[in-house]
Design an enzyme around this catalytic site. Structure first.
Site, PDB file in Angstrom:
ATOM      1  N   ASN A   2     -12.758  -0.408  10.681  1.00 21.01           N
ATOM      2  CA  ASN A   2     -12.793   0.698  11.658  1.00 21.01           C
ATOM      3  C   ASN A   2     -11.633   1.660  11.438  1.00 21.01           C
ATOM      4  OD1 ASN A   2     -14.991   0.440  13.840  1.00 21.01           O
ATOM      5  ND2 ASN A   2     -14.297  -1.662  13.508  1.00 21.01           N
TER       6      ASN A   2
ATOM      7  N   ASN B  41     -10.057   1.048  23.311  1.00 21.18           N
ATOM      8  CA  ASN B  41     -10.400  -0.165  22.561  1.00 21.18           C
ATOM      9  C   ASN B  41     -11.877  -0.151  22.213  1.00 21.18           C
ATOM     10  OD1 ASN B  41     -10.006  -2.870  21.510  1.00 21.18           O
ATOM     11  ND2 ASN B  41     -11.034  -3.635  23.361  1.00 21.18           N
TER      12      ASN B  41
ATOM     13  N   HIS C 255     -14.945  -2.934  21.598  1.00 21.19           N
ATOM     14  CA  HIS C 255     -15.303  -4.343  21.741  1.00 21.19           C
ATOM     15  C   HIS C 255     -16.689  -4.546  21.135  1.00 21.19           C
ATOM     16  CE1 HIS C 255     -15.025  -8.345  23.419  1.00 21.19           C
ATOM     17  NE2 HIS C 255     -16.300  -8.235  23.745  1.00 21.19           N
TER      18      HIS C 255
ATOM     19  N   GLU D  93     -20.312   0.428  15.237  1.00 26.23           N
ATOM     20  CA  GLU D  93     -18.881   0.755  15.374  1.00 26.23           C
ATOM     21  C   GLU D  93     -18.517   1.914  14.454  1.00 26.23           C
ATOM     22  OE1 GLU D  93     -16.841  -2.920  14.486  1.00 26.23           O
ATOM     23  OE2 GLU D  93     -17.017  -3.579  16.550  1.00 26.23           O
TER      24      GLU D  93
END
Ligand code: GRF
Length: 192
Positions: A16, A104, A106, A176
């Site tokens: 990421n 964040n 997840h 993501e």
């Protein structure tokens, strides 16, 4: 206008982080200017080096010394903190200092499959064990409680009964990589 500086906190492979660095390299308003990790061997360090981005490795003691972390972040002019697979719990002081400016990702659909111990393959294994028909990603602001901050964005993927943990991880990771950079860019643009 000042260029907005993102710090990526990561403990692992850094896929990421790599996506974010590449995405924001084409953005004149926002740049990744720091990578922070707690792991000497984190893949993310090689990624930072490849892109000539400053990287710091912190010990547990340094990370939980607010002045020490604050000093690092101020030195690099960090405006937003992005947690991308960072496995240490962020101190309440740091959360407060970056309220609304810490994001964040997840790898599941919160509020399901969140909380302490729910990271990496533990999440995907729990999703499989409970025979979920879908999983996905949750991008959220960080507050003092694990995985409970305001949700900014979710995306779903369908699961088949014979999907393995690795299959689930691959589906989630594709989401993501597709959405994390653009959701961050949009959030920051709206805040300006
Ligand atoms: C991702 O699945 C992310 O959702 C989670 O940790 C993982 C990090 O993967 N918080 P990578 O290091 O970015 O490849």
């Amino acid at each position: 206008m000042k260029t907005i500086c993102l710090a990526i906190f990561a403990s692992g492979a850094g896929s990421n982080a790599a996506r974010l660095i590449e995405y924001f390299s084409d953005n004149n308003d926002v740049k990744v200017c720091l990578v922070l990790t707690n792991k000497q061997q984190a893949g993310v360090l090689k990624i930072a080096e490849k892109h000539s981005i400053a990287a710091v490795i912190v010990t547990k003691d340094e990370f939980y010394d607010f002045n020490s972390v604050q000093g690092i972040l101020q030195k690099h002019g960090v405006d937003y903190i992005i947690l991308a697979g960072f496995l240490m719990k962020v101190s309440d002081d740091l959360v407060k200092a970056y309220a609304g400016k810490m994001i964040n990702i997840h790898p599941a659909l919160l509020p399901k499959f969140g909380g302490a111990g729910m990271y990496g393959n533990h999440v995907h294994a729990a999703v499989k064990a409970s025979e979920e028909k879908e999983s996905g990603i949750t991008i959220h602001l960080v507050n003092e409680h694990y995985d409970e901050g305001e949700i900014l964005f979710q995306a779903k993927c369908e699961l088949a009964p014979d999907n393995t943990v690795a299959d689930i991880r691959a589906k989630v990771q594709a989401l993501e990589h597709e959405f994390f950079p653009q959701v961050i860019a949009k959030y920051i643009a709206n805040e300006r």
